[in-house]
Design a protein around this motif. Structure first.
Motif, short mmCIF file in Angstrom:
data_model
loop_
_atom_site.label_atom_id
_atom_site.label_comp_id
_atom_site.label_asym_id
_atom_site.label_seq_id
_atom_site.Cartn_x
_atom_site.Cartn_y
_atom_site.Cartn_z
N UNK A 183 -26.97 -14.85 25.66
CA UNK A 183 -26.37 -14.80 26.99
C UNK A 183 -27.50 -14.58 27.99
N UNK A 184 -27.16 -14.40 29.26
CA UNK A 184 -28.17 -14.17 30.29
C UNK A 184 -28.56 -12.70 30.42
N UNK A 185 -27.65 -11.80 30.09
CA UNK A 185 -27.89 -10.38 30.35
C UNK A 185 -28.79 -9.74 29.31
N UNK A 186 -28.56 -10.05 28.03
CA UNK A 186 -29.34 -9.40 26.97
C UNK A 186 -30.84 -9.62 27.12
N UNK A 187 -31.33 -10.84 27.36
CA UNK A 187 -32.78 -11.02 27.53
C UNK A 187 -33.33 -10.19 28.70
N UNK A 188 -32.59 -10.12 29.80
CA UNK A 188 -33.07 -9.34 30.95
C UNK A 188 -33.19 -7.86 30.59
N UNK A 189 -32.18 -7.34 29.90
CA UNK A 189 -32.20 -5.93 29.51
C UNK A 189 -33.40 -5.63 28.62
N UNK A 190 -33.77 -6.58 27.76
CA UNK A 190 -34.87 -6.39 26.83
C UNK A 190 -36.21 -6.83 27.40
N UNK A 191 -36.25 -7.14 28.69
CA UNK A 191 -37.52 -7.42 29.36
C UNK A 191 -38.00 -8.85 29.33
N UNK A 192 -37.15 -9.77 28.95
CA UNK A 192 -37.54 -11.18 28.94
C UNK A 192 -37.44 -11.74 30.36
N UNK A 193 -38.49 -12.40 30.81
CA UNK A 193 -38.47 -13.05 32.13
C UNK A 193 -37.74 -14.38 31.97
N UNK A 194 -36.48 -14.35 32.32
CA UNK A 194 -35.55 -15.41 31.95
C UNK A 194 -35.97 -16.77 32.50
N UNK A 195 -36.19 -16.84 33.81
CA UNK A 195 -36.47 -18.14 34.43
C UNK A 195 -37.77 -18.73 33.93
N UNK A 196 -38.81 -17.88 33.80
CA UNK A 196 -40.09 -18.39 33.32
C UNK A 196 -39.99 -18.89 31.89
N UNK A 197 -39.26 -18.13 31.05
CA UNK A 197 -39.12 -18.55 29.65
C UNK A 197 -38.35 -19.86 29.55
N UNK A 198 -37.28 -19.97 30.33
CA UNK A 198 -36.52 -21.23 30.33
C UNK A 198 -37.39 -22.40 30.75
N UNK A 199 -38.13 -22.20 31.82
CA UNK A 199 -38.96 -23.29 32.34
C UNK A 199 -40.00 -23.72 31.32
N UNK A 200 -40.66 -22.74 30.68
CA UNK A 200 -41.69 -23.08 29.69
C UNK A 200 -41.07 -23.78 28.48
N UNK A 201 -39.90 -23.31 28.03
CA UNK A 201 -39.27 -23.92 26.87
C UNK A 201 -38.83 -25.34 27.16
N UNK A 202 -38.19 -25.54 28.31
CA UNK A 202 -37.75 -26.89 28.66
C UNK A 202 -38.94 -27.79 28.98
N UNK A 203 -40.01 -27.22 29.53
CA UNK A 203 -41.22 -28.01 29.77
C UNK A 203 -41.83 -28.50 28.47
N UNK A 204 -41.85 -27.63 27.45
CA UNK A 204 -42.35 -28.05 26.14
C UNK A 204 -41.46 -29.15 25.55
N UNK A 205 -40.14 -29.01 25.73
CA UNK A 205 -39.23 -30.05 25.25
C UNK A 205 -39.49 -31.38 25.95
N UNK A 206 -39.73 -31.31 27.26
CA UNK A 206 -40.02 -32.54 28.02
C UNK A 206 -41.31 -33.19 27.55
N UNK A 207 -42.33 -32.37 27.30
CA UNK A 207 -43.61 -32.91 26.82
C UNK A 207 -43.45 -33.58 25.47
N UNK A 208 -42.76 -32.92 24.55
CA UNK A 208 -42.56 -33.49 23.22
C UNK A 208 -41.73 -34.77 23.28
N UNK A 209 -40.68 -34.76 24.07
CA UNK A 209 -39.82 -35.94 24.16
C UNK A 209 -40.56 -37.11 24.79
N UNK A 210 -41.32 -36.84 25.83
CA UNK A 210 -42.02 -37.93 26.52
C UNK A 210 -43.04 -38.59 25.61
N UNK A 211 -43.79 -37.81 24.85
CA UNK A 211 -44.77 -38.42 23.95
C UNK A 211 -44.09 -39.16 22.81
#
Length: 702
Positions: A587-615
């Motif tokens: 969910x969105x709340x658990x990562x925030x409570x445990x200190x995960x920077x949600x937006x940055x992590x999402x962006x990096x994960x989806x960016x890696x997916x975009x890089x892999x898919x494009x190649x």
């Protein structure tokens, strides 16, 4: 606020109840204005074309003094205009009926795969050299569309459970049907020549024969739907209420579905599948609800949707020829313009969408907990299967070789014939292997970030953007090198990803909104690719079709290198973020409570997916379902923890694409089936089973 732009709550209809007050004066005014616009657009439409006959010539025709203008009108412009009129009415009525029946504003002949089923039926007959008159062809298209619609509605529990679920079920079914259609067009290229442009919706008509045969069918179906308007009003109140009021709900639904599919099939038979008209026309009419009270009553909604459908079809044709010239009306399918318009409207609707349907749950929620020894056994088995797939890929093909020949080739001791065969074969095997692994990792991260077990990189618009970049470069710079093609595909994928992600962040990132916007961008990208192909070389679509179907044909070592580099860069980063992916999938709340920077992590994960898919797309073209099937199969085997899912998904994805490629180039050798079409045939049954298995969650309480 219109209900279309209001938050959608579970179990509620997605349009206002059609029992509100009726304002006769405003309704009549709406019809008068719409009819006046229709007359203006029709008049402008008749003045456009490839000949020199213009508006003044048509005016002189009224006095009977211009035979040339009369010949042009009868031979070309009137058939085209009447075809647009019939198609617009048919799709407008069909879309309005399907949206009301599913109580879903994104239901349409496109999203329910009706057009795809009808298209496959017609191409299937043409591929075997059978030429049917309009009425028998329409009957065949009706059967194909009905089967497709029935499947999608069953998988989406009537379309009422969740808009995202409906879109995913419809897009997967349409992708599978389109894969079979493309396969037929590739295998029977001479018999189906010219059907690529028609398959995207073209108003070009040789004469009035098809119109005169299909117009009565459309007229009867339209009249019956209007007659059923009051029953559809009652049905919109809810099944229980309608039953209490004495309505036979099941019979009414069946009749409305049959009529809507019949109208869609008639439109496809007449002009090919013109995209998104059935989606846009009813939505535009419903948005008038605040200004025109009572417009949601079906005896008002249906005719207005038909008129607006004609305005969209003929208006798109007018715009196309006004911007690109008269010849563009012949070369470029009108459906390209309507699809672009529909994609924009769908993105606009998705930005106002609020839903947390049953598809929005942790993707590993139903996976069994496995022991470490079991996990290691699965990894070893998957690795053995992957190695076996690679060995089989090296041995099999139009020329079969022995394992000893491969060993001799590795040692440089084979003769010229086997050396040539294996030198050409190993880049294909490597491309399939690495692309499958890349798509599996991308699919795993996308499903975790979106918390949507039915998502995959293709439906987020990434492959569409990569396709635009690669096809544009292949078309306009035929001698472009490997690095340039890979760079263009990568740039297109990243731009599409940035567009989808940026639009989906409006009001907070929602997984449902991300999927819907990605679907709209994907459809828009497909329309752009079609436009590039038909305007550059409309009679040589085999090259682009092969690439768009996902093929390793002609691959070289340098083309594989970008995928290997992307995997080397992305896999360590994704593995390092395995804990964050586990938390993001909850969910969105658990990562925030445990200190995960949600937006940055999402962006990096989806960016890696975009890089892999494009190649991967730059190396093997567009291959679907791998990013969906591999993560699901991995979670089913080893549980939901990403530290265990990732290695198994990588191995399964690599093995799946490698086996698909080998199968595609051996079954009908020396002819070849693109690997992407094989993965679609394999992945579609799995996806259907997955949706069917989760129907209980869709119908249960939320």
């Amino acid at each position: 606020m219109s209900q279309l732009s209001a938050p959608v709550r579970s179990g509620s209809a997605t349009q206002p109840t059609p029992t509100g007050p009726l304002a006769p004066t405003r309704v009549v005014t709406a019809f008068v204005v719409a009819t006046a616009l229709l007359l203006v657009v029709t008049a402008v439409h008749l003045t456009q074309g490839t000949s020199t006959v213009g508006a003044l010539d048509l005016l002189r025709l009224l006095t009977g003094s211009d035979d040339e203008a009369a010949r042009v009108l009868v031979a070309s412009r009137i058939p085209r205009m009447l075809a647009g009129l019939a198609v617009g009415v048919a799709l407008g009525f069909a879309g309005a009926a399907l949206q009301s029946l599913a109580r879903n504003p994104l239901a349409s002949p496109d999203t329910l795969a009706v057009n795809a089923g009808a298209h496959l039926a017609i191409v299937g007959v043409a591929a075997f050299g059978i030429s049917l008159p309009a009425l028998p062809a329409g009957g065949l298209a009706f059967c194909g569309g009905l089967v497709a619609a029935g499947l999608v509605m069953a998988l989406a529990t009537g379309g009422q459970a969740a808009t995202t679920r409906l879109i995913l079920a419809g897009s997967a079914t349409a992708l599978a049907l389109n894969s079979f259609t493309m396969l037929l067009m590739l295998l029977f290229e001479q018999a189906t020549i010219g059907l690529f442009a028609w398959g995207n919706g073209s108003l070009v008509q040789a004469d009035l024969t098809a119109f005169t045969q299909l117009a009565p069918v459309i007229g009867i179906a339209v009249a019956l739907l209007v007659a059923l308007g009051h029953r559809m009003d009652v049905l919109a109140l809810g099944d229980d209420t309608a039953t209490v009021l004495g309505l036979d709900v099941r019979r009414t639904r069946l009749v409305v579905i049959l009529l809507a599919v019949l109208l869609s099939a008639a439109a496809v038979t007449l002009a090919g599948p013109i995209g998104f008209v059935g989606l846009c026309a009813p939505v535009i009419v419903r948005l008038l609800g605040r200004m025109v009270p009572g417009v949601h009553r079906h005896r008002v909604l249906l005719p207005l949707s038909g008129i607006v459908g004609v305005l969209i079809v003929l208006g798109s044709d007018v715009l196309l020829r006004a911007v690109l010239g008269g010849q563009a009306g012949v070369d470029v399918p009108t459906g390209v313009v309507t699809t672009l318009f529909g994609a924009v409207l769908m993105v606009w609707l998705a930005r106002r969408y609020r839903d947390a349907g049953p598809t929005r749950r942790p993707p590993g929620g139903h996976a069994a907990v496995r022991s470490r020894s079991f996990h290691l056994g699965v990894v070893a088995t998957a690795a053995a299967v992957t190695v076996g797939a690679v060995v089989l890929g090296m041995l099999a093909g139009d020329t079969w070789v022995l394992l000893g020949d491969v060993v001799n080739w590795v040692q440089g001791r084979t003769g010229p014939a086997y050396t040539f065969v294996l030198d050409q074969r190993w880049p294909r095997v490597a491309a399939a292997l690495l692309a499958g692994a890349a798509l599996a990792v991308a699919g795993t991260t996308v499903q975790a970030v979106c918390r949507n077990p039915l998502a995959e990189p293709g439906i987020l618009g990434i492959t569409g953007g990569a396709g635009i970049g690669a096809v544009a470069l292949l078309t306009f710079v035929p001698l472009a090198g490997v690095a340039a093609i890979s760079g263009a595909a990568g740039l297109g994928a990243l731009l599409a990803f940035a567009l989808v992600y940026g639009l989906a962040r409006y009001g907070g990132l929602s997984s449902d909104r991300l999927v819907l916007i990605g679907f709209g961008v994907w459809q828009g990208g497909t329309a752009v690719i079609t436009f590039i192909i038909v305007t550059s070389d409309p009679w040589n679509t085999g090259k682009a079709l092969t690439w768009l179907s996902g093929s390793t044909y002609g691959r070289t070592g340098p083309q594989v290198l970008p995928v290997a580099i992307a995997l080397l860069l992305s896999i360590p980063a994704v593995v390092a973020a395995r804990r964050e992916l586990d938390l993001l999938s909850l969910d969105d709340d658990t990562p925030r409570v445990l200190g995960v920077r949600l937006e940055r992590t999402r962006l990096l994960a989806l960016g890696a997916a975009a890089l892999l898919t494009s190649t991967a797309v730059s190396a093997v073209g567009v291959i679907g379902f791998v990013g969906l099937v591999a993560p699901h199969a991995a979670r089913a085997l080893v549980g939901g923890r990403h530290s265990r899912v990732l290695p198994v998904a990588v191995l399964l994805g690599a093995a799946l694409v490698s086996l698909a490629d080998t199968l595609g180039r051996t079954v009908i050798a020396p002819a070849q089936v693109p690997a992407g079409l094989v993965t679609a045939m394999i992945g579609t049954p799995y996806f259907v089973w997955l949706l069917w298995r989760s129907r209980g969650a869709a119908t249960g309480p939320r």
